[in-house]
Scaffold this motif. Structure first.
Motif, PDB file in Angstrom:
ATOM      1  N   THR A   1       0.827  -1.207   0.000  1.00  0.00           N
ATOM      2  CA  THR A   1       0.000   0.000   0.000  1.00  0.00           C
ATOM      3  C   THR A   1       0.863   1.259   0.000  1.00  0.00           C
ATOM      4  O   THR A   1       0.554   2.241  -0.684  1.00  0.00           O
ATOM      5  N   LYS A   2       1.956   1.223   0.768  1.00  0.00           N
ATOM      6  CA  LYS A   2       2.862   2.368   0.815  1.00  0.00           C
ATOM      7  C   LYS A   2       3.491   2.625  -0.545  1.00  0.00           C
ATOM      8  O   LYS A   2       3.616   3.778  -0.986  1.00  0.00           O
ATOM      9  N   PHE A   3       3.873   1.548  -1.242  1.00  0.00           N
ATOM     10  CA  PHE A   3       4.475   1.690  -2.566  1.00  0.00           C
ATOM     11  C   PHE A   3       3.477   2.299  -3.552  1.00  0.00           C
ATOM     12  O   PHE A   3       3.817   3.208  -4.318  1.00  0.00           O
ATOM     13  N   VAL A   4       2.235   1.790  -3.527  1.00  0.00           N
ATOM     14  CA  VAL A   4       1.204   2.307  -4.431  1.00  0.00           C
ATOM     15  C   VAL A   4       0.914   3.778  -4.139  1.00  0.00           C
ATOM     16  O   VAL A   4       0.774   4.595  -5.058  1.00  0.00           O
ATOM     17  N   ALA A   5       0.841   4.123  -2.843  1.00  0.00           N
ATOM     18  CA  ALA A   5       0.587   5.517  -2.468  1.00  0.00           C
ATOM     19  C   ALA A   5       1.734   6.432  -2.922  1.00  0.00           C
ATOM     20  O   ALA A   5       1.494   7.545  -3.410  1.00  0.00           O
ATOM     21  N   GLY A   6       2.965   5.958  -2.762  1.00  0.00           N
ATOM     22  CA  GLY A   6       4.110   6.745  -3.221  1.00  0.00           C
ATOM     23  C   GLY A   6       4.124   6.921  -4.727  1.00  0.00           C
ATOM     24  O   GLY A   6       4.455   7.994  -5.242  1.00  0.00           O
ATOM     25  N   TYR A   7       3.755   5.839  -5.435  1.00  0.00           N
ATOM     26  CA  TYR A   7       3.700   5.912  -6.898  1.00  0.00           C
ATOM     27  C   TYR A   7       2.624   6.899  -7.351  1.00  0.00           C
ATOM     28  O   TYR A   7       2.830   7.687  -8.280  1.00  0.00           O
ATOM     29  N   LEU A   8       1.472   6.859  -6.680  1.00  0.00           N
ATOM     30  CA  LEU A   8       0.402   7.811  -6.990  1.00  0.00           C
ATOM     31  C   LEU A   8       0.840   9.246  -6.712  1.00  0.00           C
ATOM     32  O   LEU A   8       0.506  10.163  -7.476  1.00  0.00           O
ATOM     33  N   SER A   9       1.568   9.433  -5.613  1.00  0.00           N
ATOM     34  CA  SER A   9       2.055  10.769  -5.286  1.00  0.00           C
ATOM     35  C   SER A   9       3.018  11.284  -6.354  1.00  0.00           C
ATOM     36  O   SER A   9       2.966  12.464  -6.729  1.00  0.00           O
ATOM     37  N   ILE A  25       3.059  10.402  -9.572  1.00  0.00           N
ATOM     38  CA  ILE A  25       2.258  10.737 -10.760  1.00  0.00           C
ATOM     39  C   ILE A  25       1.549  12.064 -10.564  1.00  0.00           C
ATOM     40  O   ILE A  25       1.449  12.877 -11.485  1.00  0.00           O
ATOM     41  N   GLN A  26       1.058  12.293  -9.351  1.00  0.00           N
ATOM     42  CA  GLN A  26       0.327  13.530  -9.071  1.00  0.00           C
ATOM     43  C   GLN A  26       1.237  14.746  -9.191  1.00  0.00           C
ATOM     44  O   GLN A  26       0.812  15.803  -9.689  1.00  0.00           O
ATOM     45  N   LYS A  27       2.487  14.622  -8.754  1.00  0.00           N
ATOM     46  CA  LYS A  27       3.427  15.737  -8.883  1.00  0.00           C
ATOM     47  C   LYS A  27       3.698  16.055 -10.351  1.00  0.00           C
ATOM     48  O   LYS A  27       3.741  17.232 -10.751  1.00  0.00           O
ATOM     49  N   ILE A  28       3.881  15.004 -11.158  1.00  0.00           N
ATOM     50  CA  ILE A  28       4.096  15.226 -12.595  1.00  0.00           C
ATOM     51  C   ILE A  28       2.859  15.847 -13.227  1.00  0.00           C
ATOM     52  O   ILE A  28       2.950  16.740 -14.084  1.00  0.00           O
ATOM     53  N   LEU A  29       1.684  15.395 -12.774  1.00  0.00           N
ATOM     54  CA  LEU A  29       0.430  15.937 -13.298  1.00  0.00           C
ATOM     55  C   LEU A  29       0.280  17.415 -12.960  1.00  0.00           C
ATOM     56  O   LEU A  29      -0.167  18.214 -13.795  1.00  0.00           O
ATOM     57  N   VAL A  30       0.665  17.795 -11.756  1.00  0.00           N
ATOM     58  CA  VAL A  30       0.570  19.204 -11.354  1.00  0.00           C
ATOM     59  C   VAL A  30       1.507  20.063 -12.194  1.00  0.00           C
ATOM     60  O   VAL A  30       1.141  21.172 -12.637  1.00  0.00           O
ATOM     61  N   GLN A  34      -0.842  11.588 -18.211  1.00  0.00           N
ATOM     62  CA  GLN A  34      -0.562  11.420 -16.785  1.00  0.00           C
ATOM     63  C   GLN A  34      -1.850  11.220 -15.989  1.00  0.00           C
ATOM     64  O   GLN A  34      -1.885  10.428 -15.038  1.00  0.00           O
ATOM     65  N   LEU A  35      -2.918  11.920 -16.393  1.00  0.00           N
ATOM     66  CA  LEU A  35      -4.194  11.772 -15.707  1.00  0.00           C
ATOM     67  C   LEU A  35      -4.760  10.371 -15.905  1.00  0.00           C
ATOM     68  O   LEU A  35      -5.307   9.770 -14.964  1.00  0.00           O
ATOM     69  N   GLN A  54      -2.980   7.629 -16.450  1.00  0.00           N
ATOM     70  CA  GLN A  54      -2.152   6.730 -15.647  1.00  0.00           C
ATOM     71  C   GLN A  54      -2.528   6.823 -14.171  1.00  0.00           C
ATOM     72  O   GLN A  54      -2.568   5.804 -13.461  1.00  0.00           O
ATOM     73  N   TYR A  55      -2.842   8.028 -13.712  1.00  0.00           N
ATOM     74  CA  TYR A  55      -3.237   8.228 -12.318  1.00  0.00           C
ATOM     75  C   TYR A  55      -4.525   7.477 -11.998  1.00  0.00           C
ATOM     76  O   TYR A  55      -4.637   6.815 -10.961  1.00  0.00           O
ATOM     77  N   PHE A  56      -5.511   7.549 -12.883  1.00  0.00           N
ATOM     78  CA  PHE A  56      -6.790   6.878 -12.640  1.00  0.00           C
ATOM     79  C   PHE A  56      -6.645   5.357 -12.709  1.00  0.00           C
ATOM     80  O   PHE A  56      -7.320   4.628 -11.974  1.00  0.00           O
ATOM     81  N   ILE A  57      -5.773   4.852 -13.575  1.00  0.00           N
ATOM     82  CA  ILE A  57      -5.562   3.405 -13.661  1.00  0.00           C
ATOM     83  C   ILE A  57      -4.954   2.880 -12.364  1.00  0.00           C
ATOM     84  O   ILE A  57      -5.414   1.877 -11.795  1.00  0.00           O
ATOM     85  N   VAL A  58      -3.918   3.569 -11.864  1.00  0.00           N
ATOM     86  CA  VAL A  58      -3.277   3.139 -10.614  1.00  0.00           C
ATOM     87  C   VAL A  58      -4.247   3.307  -9.443  1.00  0.00           C
ATOM     88  O   VAL A  58      -4.280   2.484  -8.520  1.00  0.00           O
ATOM     89  N   SER A  59      -5.073   4.353  -9.484  1.00  0.00           N
ATOM     90  CA  SER A  59      -6.059   4.553  -8.420  1.00  0.00           C
ATOM     91  C   SER A  59      -7.076   3.413  -8.404  1.00  0.00           C
ATOM     92  O   SER A  59      -7.477   2.940  -7.325  1.00  0.00           O
ATOM     93  N   ALA A  60      -7.498   2.968  -9.593  1.00  0.00           N
ATOM     94  CA  ALA A  60      -8.439   1.850  -9.663  1.00  0.00           C
ATOM     95  C   ALA A  60      -7.820   0.570  -9.100  1.00  0.00           C
ATOM     96  O   ALA A  60      -8.479  -0.195  -8.381  1.00  0.00           O
ATOM     97  N   MET A  61      -6.539   0.338  -9.393  1.00  0.00           N
ATOM     98  CA  MET A  61      -5.854  -0.827  -8.837  1.00  0.00           C
ATOM     99  C   MET A  61      -5.754  -0.719  -7.318  1.00  0.00           C
ATOM    100  O   MET A  61      -5.915  -1.716  -6.603  1.00  0.00           O
ATOM    101  N   SER A  62      -5.504   0.493  -6.829  1.00  0.00           N
ATOM    102  CA  SER A  62      -5.421   0.700  -5.383  1.00  0.00           C
ATOM    103  C   SER A  62      -6.760   0.424  -4.707  1.00  0.00           C
ATOM    104  O   SER A  62      -6.810  -0.202  -3.639  1.00  0.00           O
ATOM    105  N   VAL A  63      -7.859   0.869  -5.324  1.00  0.00           N
ATOM    106  CA  VAL A  63      -9.187   0.623  -4.761  1.00  0.00           C
ATOM    107  C   VAL A  63      -9.513  -0.869  -4.762  1.00  0.00           C
ATOM    108  O   VAL A  63     -10.094  -1.400  -3.803  1.00  0.00           O
ATOM    109  N   SER A  64      -9.121  -1.565  -5.821  1.00  0.00           N
ATOM    110  CA  SER A  64      -9.358  -3.013  -5.887  1.00  0.00           C
ATOM    111  C   SER A  64      -8.607  -3.747  -4.780  1.00  0.00           C
ATOM    112  O   SER A  64      -9.154  -4.650  -4.133  1.00  0.00           O
ATOM    113  N   MET A  65      -7.363  -3.347  -4.554  1.00  0.00           N
ATOM    114  CA  MET A  65      -6.582  -3.967  -3.482  1.00  0.00           C
ATOM    115  C   MET A  65      -7.184  -3.646  -2.125  1.00  0.00           C
ATOM    116  O   MET A  65      -7.249  -4.504  -1.240  1.00  0.00           O
ATOM    117  N   TYR A  66      -7.667  -2.412  -1.970  1.00  0.00           N
ATOM    118  CA  TYR A  66      -8.301  -2.004  -0.713  1.00  0.00           C
ATOM    119  C   TYR A  66      -9.566  -2.818  -0.444  1.00  0.00           C
ATOM    120  O   TYR A  66      -9.840  -3.233   0.685  1.00  0.00           O
TER     121      TYR A  66
END
Length: 291
Positions: free
Chosen positions: A177-185, A187-192, A235-236, A238-250
């Motif tokens: 979970t920590k790895f996924v959260a860091g990866y999302l963070s 992507i979010q920085k690049i998106l910003v 980037q957006l 990619q962010y939503f794809i990783v977010s969907a994977m994170s929700v599935s794992m959750y």
């Protein structure tokens, strides 16, 4: 020397209301465990034909009262958090707006990390909104451990040491979970940054539209702006794809914890899984879903 701090200023202004909301959340989370315990006693009451009727009535009343207290406390908790978040967002937007009025035209175009007007727009429209959203779930820093601790305590009473198998699953999933959260963070920085570049260019085009029309540079700047938009959309996506994977794992975590615990209970200890124990444990595992 005095060092201005946004965190300290917000804490002094809105910290008291935020802490009062935490007290309501504590009341809600404490009553959250009444249901599983009453469920266990209620099943035992239905099994025993000689059980007094007043015991069943008391259990029913206890569930009703706990649900009413939970509903009231949770609704007031979210109300206070949303109100506090709105106040924080308003204060941040006003501070940024007041600061931007004091900047010269040159300073506005070199604001922050060089993002210029685009970075100012992001501070007001995106970062301030994130601070408002954060206020609703910032109490999770403590109530997650509170819920997990009580849930594991009651699970130990139901299935004994077999609940450690579920704990092992949770421990294994923490670094994932920590790895996924860091990866999302990341992507979010690049998106910003991509959004800052697009908004900054768009503002420059709006300010210099007359010159662009006279020089017939529309297609060149349209291509440049479209390329920046495509980078942002990539980037957006990619962010939503990783977010969907994170929700599935959750969503699958409580199921994995349940399988590990019940498997250890039936296979290692050679115990018979009682209906009351199984339903109570499932109710406790359902509580573990959010934290």
């Amino acid at each position: 020397t005095y060092q201005p701090s946004l965190t300290k200023a917000l804490a002094r202004a809105f910290g008291a209301d935020f802490l009062r909301a935490g007290l309501l959340k504590l009341i809600h989370d404490s009553n959250l465990f009444v249901g599983p315990q009453v469920l266990n006693h209620l099943i035992q009451f239905l099994r025993n034909a000689d059980a007094p009727l007043h015991r069943g009535v008391m259990l029913t009343v206890l569930v009703v009262v706990s649900q009413i207290v939970m509903s009231i406390s949770l609704r007031h908790y979210f109300y206070k958090c949303y109100t506090c978040g709105l106040q924080v967002r308003t204060a941040v937007v006003l501070a940024v707006y007041k600061k931007s009025l004091q900047l010269s035209l040159k300073e506005r175009h070199t604001f922050g990390n060089g993002g210029g007007p685009g970075e100012i727009v992001n501070l007001v429209g995106i970062d301030a909104q994130r601070m408002q959203d954060l206020m609703t779930y910032l109490h999770a820093v403590w109530y997650s451990f509170y819920q997990i601790g009580l849930a594991m305590y009651f699970l130990w009473g139901q299935v004994g040491a077999s609940c450690l198998a579920g704990v092992a699953v949770i421990v294994v999933l923490i670094p994932v979970t920590k790895f996924v959260a860091g990866y999302l963070s990341g992507i979010q920085k690049i998106l910003v940054k991509a959004r800052d570049a697009r908004v900054s260019l768009n503002n420059e085009l709006m300010n210099a539209m007359k010159i662009i029309k006279i020089q017939a540079w529309e297609e060149n700047f349209r291509t440049k702006l479209s390329n920046l938009r495509n980078i942002e959309m990539l980037q957006l996506r990619q962010y939503f794809i990783v977010s969907a994977m994170s929700v599935s794992m959750y969503s699958s975590t409580p199921l994995l914890v349940s399988l590990a615990t019940f498997g250890a209970y039936t296979m290692i200890g050679q115990h018979h899984l009682d209906v009351a124990q199984a339903l109570t444990a499932l109710a406790l595992f359902d509580i573990l879903r959010f934290p």
